[in-house]
Design a protein around this motif. Structure first.
Motif, PDB file in Angstrom:
ATOM      1  N   VAL A 295       0.815  -1.219   0.000  1.00 30.96           N
ATOM      2  CA  VAL A 295       0.000   0.000   0.000  1.00 30.96           C
ATOM      3  C   VAL A 295       0.845   1.265   0.000  1.00 30.96           C
ATOM      4  O   VAL A 295       0.329   2.360  -0.257  1.00 30.96           O
ATOM      5  CB  VAL A 295      -0.978   0.016   1.196  1.00 30.96           C
ATOM      6  CG1 VAL A 295      -1.967  -1.119   1.080  1.00 30.96           C
ATOM      7  CG2 VAL A 295      -0.246  -0.052   2.528  1.00 30.96           C
TER       8      VAL A 295
ATOM      9  N   THR B 137       2.149   5.952  -2.810  1.00 31.45           N
ATOM     10  CA  THR B 137       1.003   5.370  -2.111  1.00 31.45           C
ATOM     11  C   THR B 137       0.055   4.773  -3.135  1.00 31.45           C
ATOM     12  O   THR B 137      -0.345   5.446  -4.087  1.00 31.45           O
ATOM     13  CB  THR B 137       0.263   6.438  -1.284  1.00 31.45           C
ATOM     14  OG1 THR B 137       1.154   6.998  -0.324  1.00 31.45           O
ATOM     15  CG2 THR B 137      -0.926   5.818  -0.561  1.00 31.45           C
ATOM     16  N   HIS B 138      -0.287   3.507  -2.953  1.00 29.41           N
ATOM     17  CA  HIS B 138      -1.236   2.831  -3.836  1.00 29.41           C
ATOM     18  C   HIS B 138      -2.659   3.056  -3.315  1.00 29.41           C
ATOM     19  O   HIS B 138      -2.924   2.862  -2.121  1.00 29.41           O
ATOM     20  CB  HIS B 138      -0.959   1.328  -3.862  1.00 29.41           C
ATOM     21  CG  HIS B 138       0.412   0.982  -4.365  1.00 29.41           C
ATOM     22  ND1 HIS B 138       0.657   0.617  -5.662  1.00 29.41           N
ATOM     23  CD2 HIS B 138       1.605   0.964  -3.728  1.00 29.41           C
ATOM     24  CE1 HIS B 138       1.956   0.376  -5.809  1.00 29.41           C
ATOM     25  NE2 HIS B 138       2.552   0.574  -4.651  1.00 29.41           N
ATOM     26  N   THR B 139      -3.549   3.454  -4.197  1.00 33.10           N
ATOM     27  CA  THR B 139      -4.932   3.683  -3.791  1.00 33.10           C
ATOM     28  C   THR B 139      -5.922   2.760  -4.494  1.00 33.10           C
ATOM     29  O   THR B 139      -7.007   2.509  -3.987  1.00 33.10           O
ATOM     30  CB  THR B 139      -5.342   5.146  -4.053  1.00 33.10           C
ATOM     31  OG1 THR B 139      -5.097   5.468  -5.427  1.00 33.10           O
ATOM     32  CG2 THR B 139      -4.542   6.092  -3.171  1.00 33.10           C
ATOM     33  N   ARG B 140      -5.548   2.261  -5.667  1.00 37.28           N
ATOM     34  CA  ARG B 140      -6.383   1.305  -6.400  1.00 37.28           C
ATOM     35  C   ARG B 140      -5.487   0.368  -7.184  1.00 37.28           C
ATOM     36  O   ARG B 140      -4.351   0.700  -7.516  1.00 37.28           O
ATOM     37  CB  ARG B 140      -7.354   2.011  -7.374  1.00 37.28           C
ATOM     38  CG  ARG B 140      -8.488   2.751  -6.693  1.00 37.28           C
ATOM     39  CD  ARG B 140      -9.441   3.364  -7.707  1.00 37.28           C
ATOM     40  NE  ARG B 140     -10.532   4.080  -7.057  1.00 37.28           N
ATOM     41  CZ  ARG B 140     -11.667   3.535  -6.670  1.00 37.28           C
ATOM     42  NH1 ARG B 140     -11.873   2.241  -6.892  1.00 37.28           N
ATOM     43  NH2 ARG B 140     -12.599   4.249  -6.081  1.00 37.28           N
TER      44      ARG B 140
ATOM     45  N   GLN C  78       0.483  11.535 -10.111  1.00 36.74           N
ATOM     46  CA  GLN C  78      -0.631  10.633  -9.852  1.00 36.74           C
ATOM     47  C   GLN C  78      -0.900   9.823 -11.118  1.00 36.74           C
ATOM     48  O   GLN C  78      -0.797  10.338 -12.229  1.00 36.74           O
ATOM     49  CB  GLN C  78      -1.893  11.380  -9.403  1.00 36.74           C
ATOM     50  CG  GLN C  78      -2.387  12.425 -10.369  1.00 36.74           C
ATOM     51  CD  GLN C  78      -3.632  13.150  -9.878  1.00 36.74           C
ATOM     52  OE1 GLN C  78      -4.345  13.754 -10.675  1.00 36.74           O
ATOM     53  NE2 GLN C  78      -3.896  13.128  -8.597  1.00 36.74           N
TER      54      GLN C  78
ATOM     55  N   ASP D 235     -10.488   7.736 -11.672  1.00 34.75           N
ATOM     56  CA  ASP D 235      -9.945   7.173 -10.436  1.00 34.75           C
ATOM     57  C   ASP D 235      -8.427   7.284 -10.421  1.00 34.75           C
ATOM     58  O   ASP D 235      -7.753   7.081 -11.430  1.00 34.75           O
ATOM     59  CB  ASP D 235     -10.332   5.702 -10.289  1.00 34.75           C
ATOM     60  CG  ASP D 235     -11.826   5.513 -10.072  1.00 34.75           C
ATOM     61  OD1 ASP D 235     -12.472   6.457  -9.550  1.00 34.75           O
ATOM     62  OD2 ASP D 235     -12.352   4.438 -10.415  1.00 34.75           O
TER      63      ASP D 235
ATOM     64  N   ARG E 179      -0.370   7.722  -5.959  1.00 36.78           N
ATOM     65  CA  ARG E 179       0.175   9.072  -5.822  1.00 36.78           C
ATOM     66  C   ARG E 179       1.636   8.947  -5.424  1.00 36.78           C
ATOM     67  O   ARG E 179       1.990   8.109  -4.591  1.00 36.78           O
ATOM     68  CB  ARG E 179      -0.596   9.879  -4.776  1.00 36.78           C
ATOM     69  CG  ARG E 179      -2.058  10.125  -5.131  1.00 36.78           C
ATOM     70  CD  ARG E 179      -2.744  10.977  -4.076  1.00 36.78           C
ATOM     71  NE  ARG E 179      -4.097  11.321  -4.459  1.00 36.78           N
ATOM     72  CZ  ARG E 179      -5.168  10.588  -4.159  1.00 36.78           C
ATOM     73  NH1 ARG E 179      -5.025   9.466  -3.468  1.00 36.78           N
ATOM     74  NH2 ARG E 179      -6.368  10.971  -4.553  1.00 36.78           N
TER      75      ARG E 179
ATOM     76  N   GLY F 289      -4.131   6.379   1.774  1.00 36.35           N
ATOM     77  CA  GLY F 289      -4.967   5.586   0.876  1.00 36.35           C
ATOM     78  C   GLY F 289      -5.041   4.156   1.314  1.00 36.35           C
ATOM     79  O   GLY F 289      -4.349   3.730   2.224  1.00 36.35           O
ATOM     80  N   ARG F 290      -5.900   3.415   0.704  1.00 40.87           N
ATOM     81  CA  ARG F 290      -6.025   2.003   0.976  1.00 40.87           C
ATOM     82  C   ARG F 290      -5.914   1.237  -0.348  1.00 40.87           C
ATOM     83  O   ARG F 290      -6.049   1.837  -1.408  1.00 40.87           O
ATOM     84  CB  ARG F 290      -7.361   1.679   1.643  1.00 40.87           C
ATOM     85  CG  ARG F 290      -8.579   2.031   0.806  1.00 40.87           C
ATOM     86  CD  ARG F 290      -9.846   1.655   1.532  1.00 40.87           C
ATOM     87  NE  ARG F 290     -11.042   1.918   0.748  1.00 40.87           N
ATOM     88  CZ  ARG F 290     -11.541   1.142  -0.165  1.00 40.87           C
ATOM     89  NH1 ARG F 290     -10.942   0.012  -0.464  1.00 40.87           N
ATOM     90  NH2 ARG F 290     -12.633   1.450  -0.824  1.00 40.87           N
TER      91      ARG F 290
END
Length: 287
Positions: free
Chosen positions: A47, A204-207, A235, A243, A247, A285-286
């Motif tokens: 993540v 940071t991974h968000t999706r 991003q 989406d 980032r 993020g998640r």
């Protein structure tokens, strides 16, 4: 662990993105030898990554050794810390935040008590990495399409975490190309006018990203400018849905042909007004 010849870039040293492969190799080896080895096949996802580049890695210079430790441990997340040494020289410090994830439900899942207990037993206090700030991409940014290759997909069916740094780097090189003549070294026989040295990258991974024919888009903006270094925010966006998949914040040093820091070229200062990054808190993020 050994450097590979194919890991070298046009500047003659190990590419910054290839370092993520070394970190992944070290992490997998560490977990494979642990009581929690079964987690590797049960949905551990990355993540977040923080990588501090302290010295360039070469090829055949000396043995590459990795030291791995466990940092903070939560209900579903834990942190792995690394140092990479080349021939005794500290070259890289890094952190990876991982999360146990249930792909069926699309949600994080908790570590079982024995799993969390083992990580907690290994945990040690970690020295924080330098804060690079929480820069974000605003409304105006340089945009560059990136295609996901079939070979970018891992065993979970989505883009492997190490490839995100490649996409950000592709867009960064394209940004330099839009601003400068001879922005990078392009051949082994030429004397470069300048070099670019990545000093730090946070992502940071968000999706999840998946294989498809339509390209994603990397939007890059320029944050803090020093005398020789620049901070870039990026991003990775799905242009169809809007989406954001990831980032990133990168600190890049401008150097001469020999890699010695030199003042940033003027077009980069002008571009900072055209594509300004927005200061703020660190992005979270998640998966």
């Amino acid at each position: 662990m050994a450097q590979r010849w194919v890991d070298l870039d046009a500047q003659g040293h190990v590419n910054n993105a290839a370092v993520l492969d070394y970190l992944q190799e070290a992490r997998v080896a560490y977990l494979s030898d642990s009581p929690n080895a079964h987690l590797l096949g049960n949905g551990i996802v990355v993540v977040g990554q923080q990588v501090e580049y302290l010295a360039p890695l070469g090829f055949g210079v000396g043995p590459l050794t990795a030291e791995v430790a466990v940092g903070e441990v939560g209900a579903s997340r834990f942190t792995i810390a690394y140092t990479l040494h080349e021939g005794g020289l500290l070259a890289v410090r890094a952190r990876t935040t991982l999360c146990l994830f249930d792909f069926a439900s699309g949600r994080p899942t908790r570590l079982a008590p024995p799993e969390r207990a083992w990580f907690a037993e290994q945990a040690v206090p970690l020295e924080p990495l330098r804060d690079v700030g929480g820069w974000h991409v605003g409304g105006a940014a340089h945009e560059h399409p990136v295609a996901v290759r079939w070979s970018d997909i891992d065993r979970y069916g989505h883009v492997n975490n190490t490839l995100y740094f490649d996409y950000v780097a592709e867009a960064r090189v394209a940004l330099y190309g839009a601003l400068l003549d001879a922005p990078i070294r392009t051949g082994t026989g030429e004397t470069p006018e300048r070099t670019w040295l990545v000093a730090r990258q946070d992502l940071t991974h968000t999706r999840q990203m998946v294989f498809r024919r339509e390209p994603y888009v990397v939007r890059t903006a320029i944050g803090a400018l020093g005398r020789t270094s620049s901070t870039l925010a990026a991003q990775i966006v799905d242009p169809v849905t809007g989406d954001v998949a990831a980032r990133a914040v990168s600190v890049v040093v401008h150097g001469d042909a020999h890699g010695q820091p030199t003042p940033l070229p003027e077009p980069l200062h002008a571009a900072a007004a055209r594509w300004p990054a927005v200061p703020g808190t660190r992005a979270g993020g998640r998966p």
